[in-house]
Each structure stands twice: as C-alpha cells, then as structure tokens.
Design a protein around this motif. Sequence first.
Motif, PDB file in Angstrom:
ATOM      1  N   ILE A 278       0.543  -1.186  -0.208  1.00 26.58           N
ATOM      2  CA  ILE A 278       0.055  -0.051   0.335  1.00 26.58           C
ATOM      3  C   ILE A 278       1.082   0.821   0.019  1.00 26.58           C
ATOM      4  N   ARG A 279       2.006   1.275   0.754  1.00 28.41           N
ATOM      5  CA  ARG A 279       2.889   2.128   0.392  1.00 28.41           C
ATOM      6  C   ARG A 279       3.474   2.799  -0.660  1.00 28.41           C
ATOM      7  N   SER A 280       3.585   1.810  -2.559  1.00 27.72           N
ATOM      8  CA  SER A 280       4.069   2.674  -3.201  1.00 27.72           C
ATOM      9  C   SER A 280       2.726   1.897  -4.208  1.00 27.72           C
ATOM     10  N   SER A 281       1.725   2.459  -4.232  1.00 24.81           N
ATOM     11  CA  SER A 281       0.196   3.344  -4.214  1.00 24.81           C
ATOM     12  C   SER A 281       1.225   3.855  -5.309  1.00 24.81           C
ATOM     13  N   LYS A 282       0.622   4.530  -6.941  1.00 21.72           N
ATOM     14  CA  LYS A 282       0.498   5.303  -7.693  1.00 21.72           C
ATOM     15  C   LYS A 282       0.465   6.949  -7.300  1.00 21.72           C
ATOM     16  N   GLU A 283       0.139   7.066  -6.963  1.00 26.41           N
ATOM     17  CA  GLU A 283       0.097   8.126  -5.936  1.00 26.41           C
ATOM     18  C   GLU A 283       1.204   8.465  -5.498  1.00 26.41           C
ATOM     19  N   ASN A 284       1.667   7.792  -4.154  1.00 29.20           N
ATOM     20  CA  ASN A 284       2.713   7.841  -3.351  1.00 29.20           C
ATOM     21  C   ASN A 284       3.954   7.495  -4.223  1.00 29.20           C
ATOM     22  N   LEU A 285       4.184   6.936  -5.627  1.00 30.54           N
ATOM     23  CA  LEU A 285       5.146   6.766  -6.114  1.00 30.54           C
ATOM     24  C   LEU A 285       5.719   7.871  -6.529  1.00 30.54           C
ATOM     25  N   LEU A 286       4.933   8.655  -7.338  1.00 30.06           N
ATOM     26  CA  LEU A 286       4.769   9.735  -8.141  1.00 30.06           C
ATOM     27  C   LEU A 286       5.254  10.763  -7.123  1.00 30.06           C
ATOM     28  N   ASN A 287       4.852  10.768  -5.423  1.00 25.10           N
ATOM     29  CA  ASN A 287       5.251  11.802  -4.796  1.00 25.10           C
ATOM     30  C   ASN A 287       6.323  11.844  -4.403  1.00 25.10           C
ATOM     31  N   GLU A 288       7.091  10.430  -4.064  1.00 18.00           N
ATOM     32  CA  GLU A 288       8.820  10.029  -4.172  1.00 18.00           C
ATOM     33  C   GLU A 288       9.699  10.540  -5.097  1.00 18.00           C
ATOM     34  N   TRP A 289       9.289  10.274  -6.136  1.00 19.91           N
ATOM     35  CA  TRP A 289      10.130  10.461  -7.097  1.00 19.91           C
ATOM     36  C   TRP A 289      10.026  11.945  -7.129  1.00 19.91           C
ATOM     37  N   LYS A 290       9.090  13.083  -7.287  1.00 16.68           N
ATOM     38  CA  LYS A 290       8.790  14.357  -6.749  1.00 16.68           C
ATOM     39  C   LYS A 290      10.076  14.886  -5.126  1.00 16.68           C
ATOM     40  N   ASP A 291       9.949  13.588  -4.378  1.00 17.19           N
ATOM     41  CA  ASP A 291      10.586  14.245  -3.146  1.00 17.19           C
ATOM     42  C   ASP A 291      12.299  13.749  -3.220  1.00 17.19           C
ATOM     43  N   MET A 292      12.393  12.958  -4.124  1.00 16.64           N
ATOM     44  CA  MET A 292      13.373  12.559  -4.643  1.00 16.64           C
ATOM     45  C   MET A 292      14.671  13.910  -5.500  1.00 16.64           C
ATOM     46  N   LEU A 293      13.889  14.206  -6.555  1.00 13.91           N
ATOM     47  CA  LEU A 293      14.632  15.172  -6.808  1.00 13.91           C
ATOM     48  C   LEU A 293      14.499  16.486  -5.501  1.00 13.91           C
ATOM     49  N   LYS A 294      13.523  16.552  -4.990  1.00 17.26           N
ATOM     50  CA  LYS A 294      13.721  17.558  -3.896  1.00 17.26           C
ATOM     51  C   LYS A 294      14.891  17.275  -3.116  1.00 17.26           C
ATOM     52  N   ASN A 295      14.818  16.548  -2.460  1.00 17.54           N
ATOM     53  CA  ASN A 295      16.670  15.847  -1.795  1.00 17.54           C
ATOM     54  C   ASN A 295      17.770  15.910  -2.819  1.00 17.54           C
ATOM     55  N   ALA A 296      18.010  15.521  -3.505  1.00 12.49           N
ATOM     56  CA  ALA A 296      19.043  15.613  -4.840  1.00 12.49           C
ATOM     57  C   ALA A 296      19.452  17.447  -4.638  1.00 12.49           C
ATOM     58  N   LYS A 297      18.543  17.435  -4.699  1.00 12.33           N
ATOM     59  CA  LYS A 297      18.431  19.099  -4.525  1.00 12.33           C
ATOM     60  C   LYS A 297      18.767  20.228  -3.731  1.00 12.33           C
ATOM     61  N   GLU A 298      18.994  19.400  -2.445  1.00 10.14           N
ATOM     62  CA  GLU A 298      19.024  20.302  -1.475  1.00 10.14           C
ATOM     63  C   GLU A 298      20.468  19.406  -0.994  1.00 10.14           C
ATOM     64  N   GLY A 299      20.637  18.206  -2.144  1.00 13.29           N
ATOM     65  CA  GLY A 299      21.956  17.704  -1.653  1.00 13.29           C
ATOM     66  C   GLY A 299      22.122  17.410  -0.776  1.00 13.29           C
ATOM     67  N   LYS A 300      20.724  16.336  -0.509  1.00 10.46           N
ATOM     68  CA  LYS A 300      20.776  15.428   0.567  1.00 10.46           C
ATOM     69  C   LYS A 300      20.385  13.867  -0.646  1.00 10.46           C
ATOM     70  N   ILE A 301      20.792  12.533   0.134  1.00 11.39           N
ATOM     71  CA  ILE A 301      21.280  11.101  -0.674  1.00 11.39           C
ATOM     72  C   ILE A 301      19.771  11.036  -0.051  1.00 11.39           C
ATOM     73  N   SER A 302      19.439   9.750  -1.108  1.00 12.03           N
ATOM     74  CA  SER A 302      18.200   9.136  -0.983  1.00 12.03           C
ATOM     75  C   SER A 302      18.650   7.788  -1.030  1.00 12.03           C
ATOM     76  N   VAL A 303      17.259   7.139   0.179  1.00 17.15           N
ATOM     77  CA  VAL A 303      17.306   5.035  -0.398  1.00 17.15           C
ATOM     78  C   VAL A 303      16.019   4.947  -0.458  1.00 17.15           C
ATOM     79  N   PHE A 304      15.831   4.634  -1.632  1.00 19.25           N
ATOM     80  CA  PHE A 304      14.756   4.186  -2.194  1.00 19.25           C
ATOM     81  C   PHE A 304      14.051   2.922  -1.674  1.00 19.25           C
TER      82      PHE A 304
END
Length: 410
Positions: A278-304
């Motif tokens: 349920i955590r990998s719903s289509k809506e949640n995945l889309l939000n996480e991709w946006k957050d991965m971009l946000k993390n990168a722009k702020e110089g943070k590592i992401s672990v998916f």
Amino acid sequence: MNNTINTFFRKIRLISSSSLIFLLLVALFGVEVNAQVIKKTTDNQPILISDGSSFVPKDFFPKFSWETTPLYFMFQDKKRLLLPEEVEFIAAQTDFLCIEKSHGKEELGAAELGAKHEAEAFKKIKPNAKVLFYFNSAYAWPYTSYSENFTNESIEDHPELKQYLLTNPETGVLYEHYGAFCFDILNPDFRKWWVDTVVKGVRESGCDGVFIDQMHGNSRFRNDKKPEIEKAMGEMMTSLKNKMGPDKILLGNNANNDDAKFAYTVCDAVMFENYATIRSSKENLLNEWKDMLKNAKEGKISVFRLGVEGAGRGNLKPADEMPKYSQEKLEFALACYLIGAQPYSYFMYSWGWQLSTGPMVNYPELQKPLGAPKGAYKRTTPEGWEFTRQFEHASVWLNTESREAKITWH
C-alpha cells in the motif's frame, strides 16, 4: 627574472588545476595546505540532476556511480555475524550499508559490538565503505548495551530509564510496540540521554554515521501534542548531528514525511521505506519521485527501498519460495526506482530486514551496466500513470496503475 617566471608558468600549465592551486598557495604565500583536502574535492565531482542543476556531494558521502544500479544494503541476524563469504558478496555490490538493530547480539552480547565487527570487516575489503550504526528514536529496543535494561524484567530496577518512557495515562502501564517500550520525546532529559547514547554508539562501533528509525515521536498516543512532538524531534536530530561531528552521516527513515519536517533539515540522507504494498501506490510513488528530486537539489542522499511486490507485511509466501519469487518481481521494483532516481539515490530491494530476507540473493540485473540517465522521466499523458526514462544502457517503461514494467538493457 622574466625568463624564470615564464619557465615557472610553462611548467605549472602541465599540472592539474587542483595541484596548481596547491603549489601557488605554497610557493607564493607560504601557506601550509593539506593535500588530502584538495584530493577530496576532486574525488567528489558535481553530478547532473534531472532538472539540469548539479549535485555537489559532501566529502563524507559514499562514492556514487551510475555504472551499475547504485545499491544500499541493510540487514540483521540476531543470532550471528556474517561469514567471510557473505561480507565479500555484499561488499562486491555496495559501499553504503547499515547494520540493523539486533545484529550479532547473541554471538557478541550487544548490537553495537555486532556493528563494530561488521564495519571492520567491510572496511578491510573496501576502506572507503560507509557503514551506518542503527538506533530507534521511538522504540526502546533492548539490543545494545546502552538499552539492555528496557525490558519488563529490568525496567523497574532502573527508574532513571523508566522516566524516559511513555505511560498510558488511564492504566498506568507502559506503552509497548511489538514488545518494545515507547520513548517520550517531550522529556528533555530523555532527549539528552538519547543523543549522548547514539553518539556513543557511532563512536564505539567505528561507524560512519547512523540510521535513525521511526521519526514520528509516537505522536499517535498524543495527537493533541503533535506539533510539539515534531519540533522536539527536530531539536533532538539537530543536537545529534552537531554532536556526531560534521563528517558523520545522519540518515532518517521516512524523514520526507510531514511528522519529521523539522528533522529533515539536518538529515544528510532519507530513506523511503515502503514496507508494504500500500505504501507503493501510484500516488505515493509519484510523490516520492518528486521528493527524490527535492533531496538531490538540497544535496541529500535518497534511499529508495521497495519490498517485493505482492509480499507485503502479513502476505509472505513460504520462506523457501521467496528468493525465486523476488527474482520474478524485481523488474517492477527496479523500474520504480529508476524512473525517479537522481544522483545519490540508492536502491534497496528486500522482503524484510533480516539477513535471510533478500541481502544474500543474487540479482544479476542489478549488476548490469546502467550508465547515467539521459534526462528526466517522461509521463506519456499529463494525468496518466505510464512513465518512461532513458539511461545510457537501459530503457525503462513503467505503468504504476497496472503495476507492469519493462526494462530493456542495451
């Protein structure tokens, strides 16, 4: 004099720019410069983010490469330590990992000793590997020597520790979560004890930082105090980051969530846990991709991290079937990662947190040449759930609504 100066500059043009700076500082100003500092800045080169900006990694980050799928490992075996061949198997695939909460406790007596043993083992093979210690910010797991008295058998003999725990105001009984007591983050004495304990664990285990689990502060027991709890969590993580030192990694589990918004600012890395389907719903995945971009722009590592599709909590197949089943389900999980991956985004694939639930399974696809992405992902229609992305050696197609995926390697 002019001939001497001309000769000098003809020679230094043959030297790399970093070495040029080093020599000029020494020759012209007599400044003592640490050559290792210059080397570090040249080791971690900026990497292109999908929006065209650049990720400039910190000196204490692991080394990142798109050569193959960048992997993060995290595991525990309460009963034993890794065998030498298991260390070699994992080290061949990653230099970024965490030793989970109870690892090696029965063999060595305390989880921090298990982390210390494994950190030393990995660093013998990969001296630059980044190995993280584990500690929980919500639940008092009694696996380390620092927390061993948080048990029903011992807690009454340790009132100084019991004061750090949440009690049901109606029954007077300590709250529990799967057998672990729950920390009271609103207690400032607890926050100080917790920070000092984690710093000690990182230092004594010889690890390169820490993975902090459950950053919600047990707010479900006190919803009326949720804003206070969120601020207290941010304060505690800020203190931890400061006391660990500037060269230690702070990885927060689900720190992109709203309940960790104050802690997020000081985290060097964030995990997207996705422990259930349920955590990998289509809506949640889309939000996480946006957050991965946000993390990168702020110089943070992401672990998916994505669990095996169709094998979430309470829905596992027999243990002997899971390795083969996880092979069959890998393509979807990997595609979900690749669509949103940014520089310093790592992929973790498992169906649990034990050594026996994925880390020792050989997934050949994860060792195939990948290469850097050629741009951001594309959404075939503005409101649709079909996505594509091109890498140097792979073409990715994903439909998060039908939960189908295809990765073409070339």
